[in-house]
Write a protein that holds these residues in place. Sequence first.
Motif, mmCIF file in Angstrom:
data_model
loop_
_atom_site.group_PDB
_atom_site.id
_atom_site.type_symbol
_atom_site.label_atom_id
_atom_site.label_comp_id
_atom_site.label_asym_id
_atom_site.label_seq_id
_atom_site.Cartn_x
_atom_site.Cartn_y
_atom_site.Cartn_z
ATOM 1 N N ILE A 24 3.961 9.630 14.544
ATOM 2 C CA ILE A 24 2.854 10.340 15.176
ATOM 3 C C ILE A 24 3.155 10.394 16.664
ATOM 4 O O ILE A 24 3.507 9.380 17.272
ATOM 5 C CB ILE A 24 1.515 9.622 14.920
ATOM 6 N N ARG A 25 2.997 11.572 17.256
ATOM 7 C CA ARG A 25 3.310 11.758 18.678
ATOM 8 C C ARG A 25 2.039 11.636 19.510
ATOM 9 O O ARG A 25 1.009 12.230 19.202
ATOM 10 C CB ARG A 25 3.950 13.126 18.899
ATOM 11 N N VAL A 26 2.118 10.850 20.578
ATOM 12 C CA VAL A 26 1.033 10.709 21.550
ATOM 13 C C VAL A 26 1.557 11.271 22.862
ATOM 14 O O VAL A 26 2.673 10.967 23.272
ATOM 15 C CB VAL A 26 0.612 9.231 21.710
ATOM 16 N N VAL A 27 0.746 12.104 23.537
ATOM 17 C CA VAL A 27 1.200 12.842 24.712
ATOM 18 C C VAL A 27 0.324 12.518 25.915
ATOM 19 O O VAL A 27 -0.889 12.385 25.799
ATOM 20 C CB VAL A 27 1.151 14.368 24.438
ATOM 21 N N LYS A 28 0.971 12.410 27.082
ATOM 22 C CA LYS A 28 0.263 12.303 28.358
ATOM 23 C C LYS A 28 0.675 13.500 29.201
ATOM 24 O O LYS A 28 1.859 13.709 29.475
ATOM 25 C CB LYS A 28 0.610 11.008 29.075
ATOM 26 N N ASP A 33 -4.202 13.384 31.020
ATOM 27 C CA ASP A 33 -4.927 13.416 29.755
ATOM 28 C C ASP A 33 -4.010 12.851 28.679
ATOM 29 O O ASP A 33 -2.858 13.262 28.560
ATOM 30 C CB ASP A 33 -5.322 14.848 29.381
ATOM 31 N N VAL A 34 -4.529 11.921 27.882
ATOM 32 C CA VAL A 34 -3.756 11.335 26.793
ATOM 33 C C VAL A 34 -4.418 11.756 25.488
ATOM 34 O O VAL A 34 -5.628 11.634 25.340
ATOM 35 C CB VAL A 34 -3.704 9.799 26.907
ATOM 36 N N PHE A 35 -3.603 12.270 24.548
ATOM 37 C CA PHE A 35 -4.149 12.690 23.263
ATOM 38 C C PHE A 35 -3.066 12.626 22.199
ATOM 39 O O PHE A 35 -1.876 12.534 22.502
ATOM 40 C CB PHE A 35 -4.736 14.108 23.343
ATOM 41 N N VAL A 36 -3.505 12.660 20.938
ATOM 42 C CA VAL A 36 -2.589 12.650 19.805
ATOM 43 C C VAL A 36 -2.170 14.083 19.523
ATOM 44 O O VAL A 36 -3.002 14.974 19.410
ATOM 45 C CB VAL A 36 -3.264 12.029 18.566
ATOM 46 N N ASP A 37 -0.871 14.306 19.433
ATOM 47 C CA ASP A 37 -0.310 15.636 19.199
ATOM 48 C C ASP A 37 0.116 15.740 17.739
ATOM 49 O O ASP A 37 1.184 15.265 17.361
ATOM 50 C CB ASP A 37 0.880 15.845 20.130
ATOM 51 N N SER A 38 -0.727 16.349 16.920
ATOM 52 C CA SER A 38 -0.407 16.451 15.504
ATOM 53 C C SER A 38 0.678 17.492 15.225
ATOM 54 O O SER A 38 1.381 17.404 14.228
ATOM 55 C CB SER A 38 -1.665 16.776 14.698
ATOM 56 N N THR A 39 0.839 18.488 16.114
ATOM 57 C CA THR A 39 1.861 19.509 15.915
ATOM 58 C C THR A 39 3.236 19.040 16.389
ATOM 59 O O THR A 39 4.252 19.518 15.905
ATOM 60 C CB THR A 39 1.504 20.803 16.669
ATOM 61 N N VAL A 49 4.778 6.924 17.558
ATOM 62 C CA VAL A 49 4.171 5.728 16.980
ATOM 63 C C VAL A 49 4.397 5.775 15.473
ATOM 64 O O VAL A 49 4.202 6.821 14.848
ATOM 65 C CB VAL A 49 2.654 5.691 17.289
ATOM 66 N N SER A 50 4.790 4.650 14.894
ATOM 67 C CA SER A 50 5.000 4.573 13.447
ATOM 68 C C SER A 50 3.692 4.719 12.695
ATOM 69 O O SER A 50 2.643 4.314 13.177
ATOM 70 C CB SER A 50 5.622 3.224 13.069
ATOM 71 N N ILE A 79 -7.830 7.169 21.014
ATOM 72 C CA ILE A 79 -6.455 7.486 20.617
ATOM 73 C C ILE A 79 -6.051 6.606 19.430
ATOM 74 O O ILE A 79 -5.493 7.104 18.453
ATOM 75 C CB ILE A 79 -5.477 7.299 21.798
ATOM 76 N N TYR A 80 -6.340 5.308 19.528
ATOM 77 C CA TYR A 80 -6.053 4.405 18.408
ATOM 78 C C TYR A 80 -6.804 4.855 17.155
ATOM 79 O O TYR A 80 -6.249 4.861 16.052
ATOM 80 C CB TYR A 80 -6.455 2.971 18.752
ATOM 81 N N ASP A 81 -8.076 5.245 17.311
ATOM 82 C CA ASP A 81 -8.873 5.699 16.164
ATOM 83 C C ASP A 81 -8.274 6.948 15.535
ATOM 84 O O ASP A 81 -8.228 7.073 14.311
ATOM 85 C CB ASP A 81 -10.321 5.961 16.586
#
Length: 95
Positions: A24-28, A33-39, A49-50, A79-81
Amino acid sequence: MKQKKIPMRKCILSNEMKPKKEMIRVVKTKENDVFVDSTGKQNGRGAYVSMDLEIVESARKKKKLEQFFECDSDAMNPIYDEIIRLIYREMIPKR
């Protein structure tokens, strides 16, 4: 026939090399801004992140993502959620 090369990425939580599709990719962004990048294609500084609940939960306790992205824990809790939600979504069998 020539086999395709599988792109590998390193998990920032466990330091394991795994195929990119299993991460899973997390982007800053530049605007912090920090967010989870599903694409997996958003602009910004990405970290992988594994998809392992135990690793994510231990990282939450040790505040590893906060250290990596230099953010406070209030900003990183969603982000963890989101990471945990995506892991559960992957566990559901596909029809």
